[in-house]
Design a protein around this motif. Structure first.
Motif, PDB file in Angstrom:
ATOM      1  N   CYS A   1     -93.282 -31.822  23.773  1.00 34.02           N
ATOM      2  CA  CYS A   1     -94.012 -30.943  22.892  1.00 34.02           C
ATOM      3  C   CYS A   1     -94.043 -29.661  23.194  1.00 34.02           C
ATOM      4  CB  CYS A   1     -95.549 -31.696  22.867  1.00 34.02           C
ATOM      5  SG  CYS A   1     -96.622 -31.194  24.126  1.00 34.02           S
ATOM      6  N   ARG A   2     -93.181 -29.253  24.186  1.00 34.57           N
ATOM      7  CA  ARG A   2     -92.976 -27.829  24.741  1.00 34.57           C
ATOM      8  C   ARG A   2     -91.923 -27.249  23.910  1.00 34.57           C
ATOM      9  NH1 ARG A   2     -94.252 -26.134  29.810  1.00 34.57           N
ATOM     10  NH2 ARG A   2     -94.451 -24.230  28.593  1.00 34.57           N
ATOM     11  N   ASP A   3     -92.061 -26.992  22.690  1.00 34.04           N
ATOM     12  CA  ASP A   3     -90.789 -26.503  21.660  1.00 34.04           C
ATOM     13  C   ASP A   3     -90.247 -25.373  22.204  1.00 34.04           C
ATOM     14  OD1 ASP A   3     -91.194 -28.852  19.999  1.00 34.04           O
ATOM     15  OD2 ASP A   3     -92.840 -27.886  18.808  1.00 34.04           O
ATOM     16  N   GLU A   4     -91.043 -24.202  22.512  1.00 38.27           N
ATOM     17  CA  GLU A   4     -90.516 -23.089  23.014  1.00 38.27           C
ATOM     18  C   GLU A   4     -89.589 -23.291  24.375  1.00 38.27           C
ATOM     19  OE1 GLU A   4     -92.024 -18.449  23.736  1.00 38.27           O
ATOM     20  OE2 GLU A   4     -93.611 -20.175  23.451  1.00 38.27           O
ATOM     21  N   LEU A   5     -90.255 -23.844  25.159  1.00 40.02           N
ATOM     22  CA  LEU A   5     -89.389 -24.228  26.615  1.00 40.02           C
ATOM     23  C   LEU A   5     -88.181 -25.066  26.215  1.00 40.02           C
ATOM     24  CD1 LEU A   5     -89.397 -23.681  29.462  1.00 40.02           C
ATOM     25  CD2 LEU A   5     -90.680 -25.758  29.613  1.00 40.02           C
ATOM     26  N   ILE A   6     -88.060 -25.891  25.336  1.00 37.00           N
ATOM     27  CA  ILE A   6     -86.969 -26.495  24.875  1.00 37.00           C
ATOM     28  C   ILE A   6     -85.924 -25.837  24.194  1.00 37.00           C
ATOM     29  CG2 ILE A   6     -85.952 -28.559  23.476  1.00 37.00           C
ATOM     30  CD1 ILE A   6     -88.585 -30.164  24.483  1.00 37.00           C
ATOM     31  N   ALA A   7     -86.337 -24.926  23.510  1.00 37.62           N
ATOM     32  CA  ALA A   7     -85.538 -23.853  22.834  1.00 37.62           C
ATOM     33  C   ALA A   7     -84.957 -22.977  23.836  1.00 37.62           C
ATOM     34  CB  ALA A   7     -86.154 -23.051  21.623  1.00 37.62           C
ATOM     35  N   PHE A   8     -85.664 -22.600  24.906  1.00 36.75           N
ATOM     36  CA  PHE A   8     -84.910 -21.921  26.036  1.00 36.75           C
ATOM     37  C   PHE A   8     -83.858 -22.421  26.492  1.00 36.75           C
ATOM     38  CE2 PHE A   8     -85.040 -21.035  30.557  1.00 36.75           C
ATOM     39  CZ  PHE A   8     -84.852 -19.726  30.491  1.00 36.75           C
TER      40      PHE A   8
END
Length: 178
Positions: free
Chosen positions: A128-135
């Motif tokens: 659920c860590r979308d911003e981190l996965i996008a990084f």
């Protein structure tokens, strides 16, 4: 300002590693940066026994990034099932967004590629860590669709604040350099 230097952690570094990783992920201190898990998990992120085990096992090391003898970032790299593993990645909240993290990732990938000749680097991220996965995706990692359960009930990994946490495996091929 001096350049970032890299070195491999020793058992002497364990207290500083616990402090760094905790500050990046847990409690109010972590809210200064963008990698906080404070809304997802309470409790510890790492412990001395786990770090020592990572330092002592074969083909496993913790990479430190420092500037002027100040610890800025770290990551754990290991050979797991014939692939590099990238974990325990932490950047001091005050250094986040400065490019330090990108340099640590590049150094870790180079170590795995050159020292162990492994074909890819894998990591697990709370899905659920979308911003981190996008990084990570911007740095060449792809979602594999492989999910792993969160270790509910094992407080070594923290105390979940919600019941739907799971990990997703991300992977990046490591290109051989001539």
């Amino acid at each position: 300002m001096d350049a970032i230097t890299f070195r491999i952690a020793t058992p002497h570094d364990i207290p500083a590693l616990i402090e760094l990783v905790t500050s990046a992920y847990r409690g109010d201190a972590s809210r200064v940066g963008w990698t906080t898990e404070a809304d997802l998990l309470d409790g510890q992120r790492v412990d001395a026994e786990g770090i020592l085990a990572d330092l002592q096992r074969p083909r496993s090391m913790i990479l430190l990034a420092e500037r002027d003898a100040t610890l800025l970032a770290c990551c754990h790299v290991a050979d797991e099932d014939g692939h590099g593993y990238f974990g325990m990645f932490a950047v001091s909240p005050s250094a986040q967004g400065s490019g330090v993290g990108k340099q640590v990732m590049q150094q870790a990938e180079q170590l795995v590629r050159e020292q162990w000749q492994l074909p890819s680097m894998r990591m697990t991220v709370i899905d659920c860590r979308d911003e981190l996965i996008a990084f990570y995706q911007r740095r060449g990692y792809a979602r594999t669709g492989i999910k792993k359960p969160f270790p509910y009930g094992d407080e070594r990994f923290g105390i979940p604040r919600r019941g739907d946490l799971q990990f997703e495996v991300l992977e990046k091929p490591l290109e051989a350099r001539a």
